[in-house]
Scaffold this active site. Structure first.
Site, PDB file in Angstrom:
ATOM      1  N   GLU A   1       0.857  -1.283  -0.113  1.00 46.55           N
ATOM      2  CA  GLU A   1       0.068  -0.054  -0.153  1.00 46.55           C
ATOM      3  C   GLU A   1       0.868   1.231   0.164  1.00 46.55           C
ATOM      4  O   GLU A   1       1.796   1.310   0.671  1.00 46.55           O
ATOM      5  CB  GLU A   1      -0.864  -0.040   1.321  1.00 46.55           C
TER       6      GLU A   1
ATOM      7  N   ASN B   1     -14.419   7.650   3.131  1.00 42.55           N
ATOM      8  CA  ASN B   1     -15.350   7.917   2.482  1.00 42.55           C
ATOM      9  C   ASN B   1     -16.620   8.282   3.284  1.00 42.55           C
ATOM     10  O   ASN B   1     -16.681   8.420   4.674  1.00 42.55           O
ATOM     11  CB  ASN B   1     -15.916   6.592   1.382  1.00 42.55           C
TER      12      ASN B   1
ATOM     13  N   TRP C   1     -16.631  10.784  -6.177  1.00 43.76           N
ATOM     14  CA  TRP C   1     -15.573  10.265  -5.627  1.00 43.76           C
ATOM     15  C   TRP C   1     -15.627   8.647  -5.938  1.00 43.76           C
ATOM     16  O   TRP C   1     -15.241   7.794  -5.130  1.00 43.76           O
ATOM     17  CB  TRP C   1     -15.011  10.454  -4.386  1.00 43.76           C
ATOM     18  N   HIS C   2     -16.266   8.427  -7.105  1.00 42.17           N
ATOM     19  CA  HIS C   2     -16.901   7.007  -7.551  1.00 42.17           C
ATOM     20  C   HIS C   2     -16.263   6.469  -8.959  1.00 42.17           C
ATOM     21  O   HIS C   2     -16.623   6.115  -9.545  1.00 42.17           O
ATOM     22  CB  HIS C   2     -18.298   6.857  -7.490  1.00 42.17           C
TER      23      HIS C   2
ATOM     24  N   ALA D   1     -12.706  -1.505  -8.475  1.00 48.22           N
ATOM     25  CA  ALA D   1     -13.796  -0.854  -9.124  1.00 48.22           C
ATOM     26  C   ALA D   1     -13.470  -0.702 -10.616  1.00 48.22           C
ATOM     27  O   ALA D   1     -14.446  -0.579 -11.465  1.00 48.22           O
ATOM     28  CB  ALA D   1     -14.151   0.410  -8.476  1.00 48.22           C
TER      29      ALA D   1
ATOM     30  N   THR E   1     -19.920   3.301  -4.708  1.00 48.59           N
ATOM     31  CA  THR E   1     -19.192   1.944  -5.370  1.00 48.59           C
ATOM     32  C   THR E   1     -18.510   1.206  -4.319  1.00 48.59           C
ATOM     33  O   THR E   1     -17.931   0.215  -4.664  1.00 48.59           O
ATOM     34  CB  THR E   1     -18.189   2.468  -6.212  1.00 48.59           C
TER      35      THR E   1
END
Length: 564
Positions: free
Chosen positions: A33, A98, A499-500, A534, A545
């Site tokens: 990450e 989120n 923000w999707h 995604a 999402t």
């Protein structure tokens, strides 16, 4: 040592994959990450809180240099400028910053995926995994899970803000019934929003819900944070590992590489590594491993706009730590060819974390089933350079028409006589660069916000004039409703996202020139490489999402374990 699975990206999907694949003690798993660690012992208060209004403002939690073009220029005389586009850069990804919403979308979304070439992704295939994810504290039955890693609940009667409650009752009177379960039968109405928070009332990112202390102690799982994947390594057309740099700088070899870096950084990493549109890669002197034209294409978002109202003191949220997106309004545009529930309005108890936001309630609308498509392209082969992101929102006229419809309907709802005495001036709103800048913590911004808050409270009959001069810069709701050209111009100029981002490495049949992966996430034309996030979505679901992305990761983990 060559590991079995190298997962590049520790967001919502990557954490799920790491937890599920390492359940088998015979598999070795490394998770990489770019951002900082988020664990039970290392979680900032802004991330822990169920009010998420500050987590995404902290530049330590996002890619600070990432920008995006939102709308598009309808003529050569119009200019476009990039805006900062907040994408998570910390373990847990979007689930750590989120709005906590835990909804799934419509059954028709997944039928559409199947029709677009993602075989085995129909609603009946996905529902068991949606159930597997959740432990719903309020609803049971065939649509719900009871013992999953994510606890799901809705705001209580005591926590519901007076503004949200009044708007829901107004919508009910206007023909949109108050319904109990956002994740129940797919139908229009007003719902208290389903959110993923712990029994203690705190955020549950996948870095906590899936990467529990017990999981992190597994000897076959290694978690590396604060380190970036620069390039995937290949022998011919087989992925064999990746170079990473940062806190840990090394080459990691693997039998399978899984890219889970999100719908913007996943295609960028693939392209830097030689997988993508051949001509574009060659122009950047990147050796082409597999010429896949679809990498970075099909970029999707939910285009958004908002309408807001000043809140008198008795309508403001009582608990400032309470989640703000307390209810949603799902409705159908009725436009030919669009599905039921193709529009979404988040009913926000407050419009920001600060004193000005506390004095404003909002209806934040987005096109639930959008048709405009953009692209992610490389600006440079340098891993330190962010890709170019162009959403080209509203290029499909259906999206423009429906966002205008939403603004009209939102204004009509807030101006309904049933809201009289429960809200002040109603005005158009958006998450513009100016709004984002004022929301940043700091002494100067705090002073400006404090002055404006006091003025709003004491303006009396001059409040509407103050709103239109200081906040909307002269734009009035009445003016937009009376002038369709002005409304069109406002929506085009102020359209934002949610923000999707999704769809940039979409699943599809191998012969489809725009498909990047198989229905199990395997990248076409190469071996030992998958995508899982995604990016895989062939079309955007009628949902926030995050939960669909977690569902995808659960399914792909099973595909891997089954050897598919």
């Amino acid at each position: 040592m060559t590991v079995d699975h190298l997962i590049l990206g520790g967001g919502s999907a990557g954490c799920v994959l790491a937890a599920r694949l390492s359940e088998d003690p015979g598999r070795t798993v490394v998770l990489v990450e770019a951002g900082r660690n988020i664990s039970r012992d290392e979680i900032p208060d802004a991330v822990r809180s169920r009010y998420p209004g500050r987590a995404y403002l902290d530049t330590r939690n996002i890619w600070p240099a990432l920008t995006a073009l939102m709308g598009y220029a309808s003529s050569n005389t119009q200019s476009r400028s990039s805006r900062r586009y907040e994408q998570a850069r910390l373990l847990g990804g979007g689930s750590a910053i989120n709005a906590l919403m835990a909804n799934r979308g419509a059954p028709s979304d997944y039928a559409e995926w199947e029709a677009l070439g993602a075989a085995g992704w129909d609603w009946e295939d996905c529902l068991p995994y949606f159930r597997k994810i959740e432990a719903d504290r309020e609803f049971d039955g065939p649509l719900h899970g009871k013992d999953g890693p994510l606890t799901v609940r809705r705001v209580s009667d005591a926590g519901l803000s007076p503004f949200v409650d009044r708007v829901m009752k107004t919508l009910d009177r206007r023909g949109y019934p108050i319904r109990p379960d956002q994740n129940g039968q797919w139908e229009d109405g007003a719902f208290r929003g389903a959110i993923a928070v712990s029994d203690a009332g705190e955020r549950l990112p996948t870095s906590l819900a899936y990467l529990t202390p017990e999981v992190r102690r597994r000897p076959n799982l290694r978690i590396i944070t604060d380190s970036v994947a620069n390039r995937i390594l290949f022998e011919g057309r087989r992925a064999i590992g990746a170079d990473i740099s940062g806190r840990i700088s090394e080459t990691i070899t693997a039998r399978e590489v899984i890219v889970s870096s999100g719908a913007i950084h996943t295609p960028a990493l693939l392209m830097r590594s030689g997988i993508g549109p051949g001509d574009a890669l060659s122009a950047l002197s990147i050796p082409v491993v597999a010429p896949l034209a679809g990498v970075g294409r099909n970029l999707m978002e939910h285009p958004s706009i908002a309408v807001a109202a000043y809140l008198p003191p008795h309508m403001r949220v009582r608990d400032r730590s309470e989640h703000h997106e307390q209810a949603i309004w799902r409705f159908s545009s009725g436009m030919s060819g669009t599905p039921q529930g193709d529009m979404h309005g988040a009913i926000l108890s407050r419009s920001g974390w600060h004193s000005v936001g506390l004095r404003m309630g909002s209806l934040f609308f987005w096109v639930n089933k959008s048709y405009s498509r953009g692209a992610v392209t490389l600006a440079s082969a340098d891993p330190a350079r962010e890709p170019d992101v162009d959403f080209r929102m509203l290029t499909d006229e259906r999206d423009l028409a429906r966002l205008k419809l939403a603004l009209r309907m939102g204004a009509e709802a807030l101006l309904d006589p049933y809201m009289d005495g429960h809200r002040g001036p109603v005005f158009p709103s958006s998450y513009s660069p100016r709004v984002a800048k004022v929301a940043v913590p700091g002494a100067w911004n705090a002073l400006q916000r404090g002055l404006l808050s006091g003025m709003l409270d004491f303006a009396g009959p001059l409040r509407a004039s103050l709103v239109h001069s200081a906040i909307t810069l002269g734009t009035t709701m009445q003016g937009l409703l009376q002038d369709d050209d002005a409304l069109t111009a406002f929506v085009r100029q102020h359209v934002g996202g949610t923000w999707h981002p999704s769809g940039t490495c979409r699943m599809g049949r191998e012969g489809d020139p725009q498909a990047v992966t198989s229905a199990t996430g395997r990248v076409h034309g190469v071996d030992g490489l998958r995508v899982c996030d995604a990016s895989l979505m062939p079309s955007i679901p009628c949902a926030n999402t995050n939960i669909p992305t977690i569902m995808i990761a659960e399914r792909v983990a099973d595909f891997i374990r089954d050897g598919r």
